[in-house]
Design a protein around this motif. Sequence first.
Motif, PDB file in Angstrom:
ATOM      1  N   ILE A  70       0.857  -1.194   0.000  1.00 39.49           N
ATOM      2  CA  ILE A  70       0.000   0.000   0.000  1.00 39.49           C
ATOM      3  C   ILE A  70       0.891   1.241   0.000  1.00 39.49           C
ATOM      4  CG2 ILE A  70      -1.255   1.352   1.740  1.00 39.49           C
ATOM      5  CD1 ILE A  70      -3.250  -0.829   1.966  1.00 39.49           C
ATOM      6  N   GLU A  71       0.437   2.286  -0.688  1.00 38.79           N
ATOM      7  CA  GLU A  71       1.214   3.522  -0.762  1.00 38.79           C
ATOM      8  C   GLU A  71       1.582   4.023   0.630  1.00 38.79           C
ATOM      9  OE1 GLU A  71      -1.130   3.695  -4.665  1.00 38.79           O
ATOM     10  OE2 GLU A  71      -1.327   2.803  -2.678  1.00 38.79           O
ATOM     11  N   GLY A  72       2.870   4.318   0.802  1.00 39.61           N
ATOM     12  CA  GLY A  72       3.356   4.821   2.083  1.00 39.61           C
ATOM     13  C   GLY A  72       4.008   3.773   2.951  1.00 39.61           C
ATOM     14  N   VAL A  73       3.817   2.486   2.621  1.00 40.22           N
ATOM     15  CA  VAL A  73       4.403   1.405   3.424  1.00 40.22           C
ATOM     16  C   VAL A  73       5.828   1.132   2.945  1.00 40.22           C
ATOM     17  CG1 VAL A  73       4.248  -1.025   4.072  1.00 40.22           C
ATOM     18  CG2 VAL A  73       2.163   0.354   3.872  1.00 40.22           C
ATOM     19  N   GLU A  74       6.740   0.970   3.892  1.00 36.25           N
ATOM     20  CA  GLU A  74       8.118   0.622   3.578  1.00 36.25           C
ATOM     21  C   GLU A  74       8.530  -0.558   4.448  1.00 36.25           C
ATOM     22  OE1 GLU A  74      10.598   4.011   4.079  1.00 36.25           O
ATOM     23  OE2 GLU A  74       9.610   5.193   2.507  1.00 36.25           O
ATOM     24  N   VAL A  75       9.063  -1.602   3.822  1.00 35.76           N
ATOM     25  CA  VAL A  75       9.572  -2.759   4.569  1.00 35.76           C
ATOM     26  C   VAL A  75      11.016  -2.993   4.163  1.00 35.76           C
ATOM     27  CG1 VAL A  75       7.323  -3.859   4.873  1.00 35.76           C
ATOM     28  CG2 VAL A  75       8.640  -4.326   2.806  1.00 35.76           C
ATOM     29  N   SER A  76      11.790  -3.556   5.059  1.00 29.16           N
ATOM     30  CA  SER A  76      13.231  -3.717   4.818  1.00 29.16           C
ATOM     31  C   SER A  76      13.545  -4.852   3.856  1.00 29.16           C
ATOM     32  CB  SER A  76      13.959  -3.957   6.154  1.00 29.16           C
ATOM     33  OG  SER A  76      13.423  -5.106   6.810  1.00 29.16           O
TER      34      SER A  76
END
Length: 583
Positions: A70-76
Amino acid sequence: MVNSDKFNLRDCLEDIKNGNIQLPDFQRDWKWDDETIRRLLGSVSLSYPIGSVLLLETGSPDVKFKARLIEGVEVSKEVIPEKLILDGQQRLTALYQALMSNQPVSTTTGHKKKSIKVRYYLQIEDALKSDYRRDDAIVGVTEDRQKKYLDVLAPEKQYEDRLYPLTKIFDPFDWEQGYCKYWEERDSDQIKLYKEFRQKVIDNSFGKFVIPYIELPKKTPKPAISQIFLRVNQSNEKLKTFDLLTAQFATDNFSLREDWKKRQKELTNDGKEKHVFNKIDESAFLTAVTLLATESQNNPKCRDTDILDLKLEDYKKWSNEIQDSLKEIEKFLYEEKVFTEQEVPYTSQIMSMAIACIKIGLDDWKIAGTKNKISKWFWSGIFSGNYGSGITLEKVLIADLQVPKWILGRENKMPERAGNSSFYKSRLLKLKNRSSAQFKGLSALLMRDGCRDFLTGSSIDSQKYFDEDIDMHHIFPQAWCKKHNLDPNKYNSVVNKTQLSAETNRKIGGKSPSEYLKVIMKEGKMGKNQMEEILRSHNIEPSHLWNDDFDKFFAHRKEALIQKIEKAMGKKVIDDLDDPMPF
């Protein structure tokens, strides 16, 4: 079996944050504006229902959608999702960005759709007023209001203005300790106010808010997923046929959206800004593809419902054919001196031409006799106005399936949409600007038939058209015409306009023709005979300009342009003028 349940808002957003809930890649981008986000947040703060969402359990060996965060989500690192959102993307994205992301919400203004970045706050006192609309208590501070934005980022300013940051909803402790410390010695009533706010709004509304969901199990077959997705989105007017077909093709692990982006880039020569095909959108392209696919099965049709029945293998086959034929159409348009999307009179006729090219075959398409007929059909369609607004692309394409038969000599008469066309003399006198297809057509005809720039004496090809900023300009300048009290309906019509470079138009200025011709001859180092030869290439009688005789010029050029149109169409123009020059 379909599962239905509810999940806590916080748990749902946590799953989105860590990537357990994602979107299928065929979903469109998030597009909610600031006002819509405020209304949603207001509803949640009052525990009002916001509707259920539709999810798909992942893990099926047969249905493998490509997923995206989803827009805005950041995962490593890359995460394989457990669930995909089929319906509810806009609501869940808005809630995640406003409540859990540490970044400002990337949205737009409601009216002009200007891009903005917003941080949302609840005004504590207003939120507790029973007669106050809760969404009005939500304060959005945008980055473009830089001073206020930077001020509000400081916790002390938030405490002072009693603005509760919505990003603290699920982690309020540090903020509320700072708030209580700030007001402890200043005004202890503000602490009591906050505790009431904490209980009623944070704990009882946001904290206990649940979202009902329906989950399709991973064993759900592909056709069922497509049909369910289509049905839940049928009421969404913003969802186009293209988006629905994208969802269907995604069940075969094919991204229609990416395929169209690639084709569009190739069609417009790597996204050229003023390309002739810039107005051909995905809807027009799919309509043409569908007609060819159904026509090959002897049942030509191309309504939106027919597009949704398009098979992936048919799309791949006929989209390649359409794309190849459009490259030939591009060459044809350049030969007819149509260089940008602004000069294309009717996109619908271009799509008909692409289908005709496929049916005729490239070998026959390129020969002189075929091109002569195509040209007559093209110009007849333009000057007839029969491809104009109010006529659906579907009707145009189906009617024009007869065109290849006429071009190949299997029918004697040009098909009716262009064949029954007529151009009336009175129409010529009403053409004043590029909004008219006939104005665009006549502009191109002047260049096609060899009009040469007054100053350089050069005919106009695509290179000169762009390099020298060629456009339609007045022959008798507006300023001169106004000074002599001429009829603006006449001097602003296409009869008093022709294709000239920007540099030539600057030389003309507001001078009389007899004056500017001398200037141009001197600047261009040419004699009178050469100057007059250039004027005749524009269907202008030189003596009328030398004598500054607008009336004689207008009458002569009007008839010359009529003859030009008749030659292009291959038929007579209808004379509906009693007076030679009425307005």
